[in-house]
Design an enzyme around this catalytic site. Structure first.
Site, short mmCIF file in Angstrom:
data_model
loop_
_atom_site.label_atom_id
_atom_site.label_comp_id
_atom_site.label_asym_id
_atom_site.label_seq_id
_atom_site.Cartn_x
_atom_site.Cartn_y
_atom_site.Cartn_z
N CYS A 1 48.09 38.80 38.56
CA CYS A 1 48.25 40.19 39.00
C CYS A 1 48.40 40.27 40.51
O CYS A 1 49.13 41.10 41.03
CB CYS A 1 47.09 41.04 38.51
SG CYS A 1 45.50 40.31 38.85
N GLU B 1 57.25 44.12 39.06
CA GLU B 1 56.44 42.93 38.75
C GLU B 1 57.12 42.15 37.63
O GLU B 1 57.34 42.67 36.54
CB GLU B 1 55.04 43.37 38.30
CG GLU B 1 54.08 42.21 38.13
CD GLU B 1 52.71 42.64 37.62
OE1 GLU B 1 52.65 43.43 36.66
OE2 GLU B 1 51.71 42.18 38.20
N GLU C 1 42.92 47.62 36.13
CA GLU C 1 43.48 46.63 37.05
C GLU C 1 44.83 46.24 36.48
O GLU C 1 44.89 45.55 35.47
CB GLU C 1 42.51 45.45 37.17
CG GLU C 1 42.70 44.69 38.45
CD GLU C 1 43.79 43.67 38.32
OE1 GLU C 1 44.95 44.03 38.60
OE2 GLU C 1 43.46 42.54 37.95
N LYS D 1 37.30 42.77 23.80
CA LYS D 1 38.53 42.58 23.03
C LYS D 1 39.44 41.69 23.84
O LYS D 1 40.16 42.13 24.74
CB LYS D 1 39.19 43.94 22.79
CG LYS D 1 40.00 44.05 21.52
CD LYS D 1 41.15 43.09 21.38
CE LYS D 1 42.40 43.51 22.09
NZ LYS D 1 43.46 42.47 22.13
#
Ligand code: NAD
Length: 481
Positions: A286, A383, A252, A177
């Site tokens: 990331c 973040e 993750e 997906k």
């Protein structure tokens, strides 16, 4: 110009056949806001069909293939990816707004994942275990069965390579997906997998919304393992959904990764890593090095050199191959700018100049360098997923470790020092899935196990380690007297 594709990008691939869905979604070019094409908006019924197709492949031709044959399929796929690097680069440049050089590097990394996992497929062994007298005990590594892969928009090719590549090597059948904001290279990858000779149903691709197709995949009882890369919030949702079926999950989820510069560091070596690991992919990485910890003796020099580097960077549409392209979407730009409001009291020491004449519909933001920033400030803790770095001065090695470990995340850390003993101490002390010494690998390293601790997630992808995660261990104990 949008390239001619060997498939209809509004279709999904299930059991080797491209098919239309009832509804579609617009796919937007973040460099100028124009519409590229329509993509599928897969429903729960499409997800059901994809999982059924994967299970059939698992029960049929794919499940019967030897590890050697699976490896050959992957190796052929790697070659096909290399043969189509230009097209994959163009698609990623248009779809993600990724500058050409970075998009090309991702396409080559995708090929490399296929090569690596193609070669590894027949090299994962079980073991024999000394046990009671009269027994022979050994272990078998077996596929989970059907694996679900929910992939974000920031590095589609690299993340597909590392998760789908490893899952296929171990004999799983996959349902992929991709993100609603960027899914063209996922579709092209599926087209090439068909050409490489994977049996129908081995890799099924169902673009669509996270809340619809993604959630349906995450809660599907026919899925035996889930791999997710993306935000912490969505990761929690996926882990909760998977828990209903007691299915293992690899998460993750990003980070607030530090690079630590000591007074004795080679600054010429360090500088490109300090800056590029923060600004690569417009900071939407990331493992972006969004915190730079600098020992007081070199603080001013590092700040000055990084300021110069920020001023020299270029911003522009991804096809013009600047250093920094747009963010993925206007929505993401708005989110980033809201988070950046927290910085209004901090000293901004460098901004990359915004050129005139940028397409008005593009999702451009200006890279910004802040410093000195208190380690507990929001900008040094959260973040942002945009081109912003903070500089944090420190005095001692102990201070550096405490500050580096002082967030909820732990994905990647970099250490710059000539002192060998210090290198080893830091490598042990840093709470992080990866530690780079006198280098920094934001996203790099096909061979290197990768993953986080804390809110960066759990489980490891990349390298050989991923092959253990994408398989399950069976112990066979034979009593023969
Ligand atoms: P997201 O986590 O919502 O989306 C990532 C993937 O998950 C997409 O494929 C999406 O369709 C899917 N998804 C979303 N909701 C889902 C659900 N309920 N069930 C199953 N799948 C679902 O990320 P986003 O909204 O695109 O971006 C928001 C923030 O996430 C970013 O600003 C950034 O901080 C973070 N992010 C991190 C990474 C990373 O590499 N760690 C990647 C992308 C985004």
């Amino acid at each position: 110009m949008f390239p001619t594709l060997p498939f209809d990008p509004s279709h999904i691939l299930i059991s080797g056949t491209w098919r239309a869905t009832a509804h579609t979604l617009p796919l937007v070019n973040p460099s100028d806001g124009s519409m590229l094409c329509q993509i599928a908006r897969s429903t729960k019924a499409d997800v059901d069909a994809a999982v059924t197709a994967a299970q059939s492949a698992q029960d049929g031709a794919w499940g019967k293939m030897t590890a050697l044959e699976r490896g050959r399929c992957l190796t052929r796929l790697g070659q096909l990816v290399l043969d189509h690097v230009d097209l994959l680069t163009t698609l990623e440049t248009l779809d993600v707004g990724k500058p050409v050089t970075q998009a090309r590097a991702d396409a080559i990394a995708l090929a490399r994942y296929c090569e690596f996992y193609g070669g590894a497929a027949d090299k994962v062994h079980g073991e024999t275990i000394p046990y009671l007298d009269g027994y022979t005990v050994y272990t078998l590594r077996e596929p989970h069965g059907v694996t679900g892969h929910i992939v974000p928009w920031n590095y589609p090719m690299q993340i597909i390579g590392r998760s789908v590549g490893a899952a296929l090597a171990m004999g799983n059948a996959c349902v992929l997906k991709p993100a609603e904001d960027a899914c063209l290279t996922a579709l092209m990858f599926a087209h090439l997998a068909k050409e490489a000779g994977f049996p129908d149903g081995t890799l099924n691709v169902i673009p669509g919304l996270g809340s619809e197709a993604g959630a349906a995949l995450a809660r599907h009882p026919g899925v035996h393992h889930l791999s997710f890369t993306g935000s912490v919030e969505t990761g929690k949702t996926i882990q909760t959904l998977a828990a209903q079926n007691v299915v293992p999950v690899t998460l993750e989820l990003g980070g607030k990764s530090p690079q630590i510069v000591f007074d004795d560091a080679d600054l010429d070596d360090a500088l490109p890593f300090l800056v590029n690991a923060g600004l690569q992919n417009a900071g939407q990485t990331c493992s972006a090095a969004s915190r730079i910890l600098i020992q007081r003796g070199v603080y001013n020099e590092v700040a000055r050199r990084m300021t110069d580097a920020y001023h020299a960077k270029t911003i522009g549409p991804a096809t013009s191959n600047p250093d920094i392209g747009p963010l993925i979407s206007i929505r993401q730009k708005a989110r980033f700018e809201t988070l950046l409001e927290a910085a209004h009291t901090l000293p901004c020491i460098a901004e990359t100049p915004m050129p005139t004449g940028l397409p008005p519909g593009g999702a451009y933001v200006q890279p910004r360098l802040y410093g000195p920033v208190p380690p507990d400030h929001e900008l040094a803790q959260d973040e942002l997923f945009g081109p912003v770095q903070v500089l944090i001065p420190f005095d001692t090695e102990e201070d550096a470790i405490q500050i580096a470990n002082g967030t909820l995340y732990g994905l990647v850390a970099g250490v710059w020092t000539a002192n060998g003993a210090r290198q080893m101490r830091l490598a042990k002390a840093l709470k992080s899935g990866q530690v780079f010494i006198n280098n920094y690998g934001a996203g790099g390293g096909v061979e290197l196990p990768f993953g986080g601790i804390g809110k960066s997630g759990h489980g490891r992808e990349k390298g050989f380690e991923a092959l253990y995660g994408f398989s399950t261990l069976k112990t066979v104990a034979a009593k023969h007297g």
